[in-house]
Design an enzyme around this catalytic site. Structure first.
Site, mmCIF file in Angstrom:
data_model
loop_
_atom_site.group_PDB
_atom_site.id
_atom_site.type_symbol
_atom_site.label_atom_id
_atom_site.label_comp_id
_atom_site.label_asym_id
_atom_site.label_seq_id
_atom_site.Cartn_x
_atom_site.Cartn_y
_atom_site.Cartn_z
ATOM 1 N N ASN A 10 0.070 -8.836 -27.640
ATOM 2 C CA ASN A 10 -0.211 -7.776 -26.664
ATOM 3 C C ASN A 10 -1.536 -8.122 -25.989
ATOM 4 O OD1 ASN A 10 -0.807 -5.436 -25.288
ATOM 5 N ND2 ASN A 10 -1.178 -4.203 -27.126
ATOM 6 N N GLU A 97 -3.294 3.064 -27.386
ATOM 7 C CA GLU A 97 -4.205 3.153 -26.227
ATOM 8 C C GLU A 97 -3.553 3.927 -25.091
ATOM 9 O OE1 GLU A 97 -4.985 -1.047 -25.936
ATOM 10 O OE2 GLU A 97 -6.096 -0.936 -27.821
ATOM 11 N N SER A 211 -5.936 -6.017 -35.984
ATOM 12 C CA SER A 211 -6.794 -7.125 -36.415
ATOM 13 C C SER A 211 -6.043 -8.195 -37.212
ATOM 14 C CB SER A 211 -7.992 -6.597 -37.203
ATOM 15 O OG SER A 211 -8.765 -5.720 -36.391
HETATM 16 P P1 PGA Z 1 -5.878 -6.117 -32.347
HETATM 17 O O1 PGA Z 1 -4.904 -5.191 -31.479
HETATM 18 O O2 PGA Z 1 -5.040 -7.234 -32.914
HETATM 19 O O3 PGA Z 1 -6.905 -6.624 -31.363
HETATM 20 O O4 PGA Z 1 -6.466 -5.273 -33.422
HETATM 21 C C1 PGA Z 1 -3.614 -4.872 -31.926
HETATM 22 C C2 PGA Z 1 -2.910 -4.010 -30.899
HETATM 23 O O5 PGA Z 1 -3.559 -3.140 -30.291
HETATM 24 O O6 PGA Z 1 -1.691 -4.149 -30.672
#
Ligand code: PGA
Length: 249
Positions: A10, A97, A211
């Site tokens: 993503n 988000e 993460s």
């Molecule tokens: P991140 O984001 O791997 O940067 O924690 C994951 C996501 O929002 O799909």
């Protein structure tokens, strides 16, 4: 039932056309023979180029959002059907988000999920609790409630991919422990089993997100309920290849 692992990147609001062009061109030979299904989800403006570069590679292209109507007066929106007509195969729906900043609700997530399935896009439906909810002991209720609403009245739930993404682990460098991640993916599967039966639930692929990095993917993938990852930050770098090919390292 064997579920093929699925690793999706993503990109969020990162990489304009030239950068996307160079990055995907570099990544195709590294990712095209992966055992896991590999999906890139760039911003809309990169999608046509991404489809050209990945054609015949087995790598799939997804969008990060869609509208549930096919056309109409929805300024600034992109219809799922427009994406499908281009050759897009996946769409992320209800990322935290979008829920937080763009008023996405379980109701709109459900509408988008149904539409995606109707037109032949594979929805990656996101769920997950906040830190406050987890600390209050509410994580399970939140996740179960989201799944019940987001996946209500779906014809064939086996075509859905679910991403469990605890909000406190997104972009923070803080990964859920393997046990926490597997437990929550288990809540998702249990809920789907109650809604659609165990066989259907056993066929649904559930990703963990938050993460994910080359150094935690191998352990996460050993968990019984985790079938892949939705990757943010690390999907913008060469690290993504190590995550996609986690079984080779
Ligand atoms: P991140 O984001 O791997 O940067 O924690 C994951 C996501 O929002 O799909």
């Amino acid at each position: 039932m064997a579920r093929r692992p699925i690793i999706a990147g993503n990109w969020k609001m990162n990489m304009g056309l030239e950068e996307a062009n160079d990055f995907i061109t570099m990544m195709v030979p590294l990712c095209e023979d992966s055992y896991a299904e590999c999906v890139f989800c760039p911003p809309y403006i990169d999608i046509i180029r991404a489809l050209e570069i990945t054609s015949n590679s087995g790598i799939e292209i997804g969008a990060q959002n869609m509208h549930w109507e096919d056309a109409g007066a929805f300024t600034g929106e992109i219809a799922g059907k427009m994406l499908k007509d281009l050759g897009v195969t996946f769409v992320i729906i209800g990322h935290s988000e979008r829920r937080e900043h763009f008023a996405e609700t379980d109701e709109t997530v459900n509408k988008k999920t149904k539409k995606a399935l109707e037109i032949g896009l594979t929805p990656i439906v996101c769920c997950g609790e906040t830190l406050e909810q987890r600390e209050a002991g509410d994580a399970k209720n939140v996740v179960v409630g989201q799944i019940e609403k987001d996946l209500a009245d779906i014809d064939d739930v086996t075509k859905v991919v679910v991403a469990y993404e605890p909000i406190w682990a997104i972009g923070t460098g803080k990964t859920a422990t393997n046990a926490q991640a597997d437990e929550a993916c288990g809540w998702v599967r249990e809920t789907i089993a109650k809604m659609y039966g165990q066989d259907a639930a056993d066929a649904v692929r559930i990703q963990y997100g938050g993460s994910v990095k080359p150094d935690n993917i191998v352990e996460l993938m050993q968990e019984p309920n985790i079938d892949g990852a939705l990757v943010g930050g690390a999907s913008l770098t060469k690290d993504f290849e190590k995550i996609v090919n986690y079984d080779k390292y």
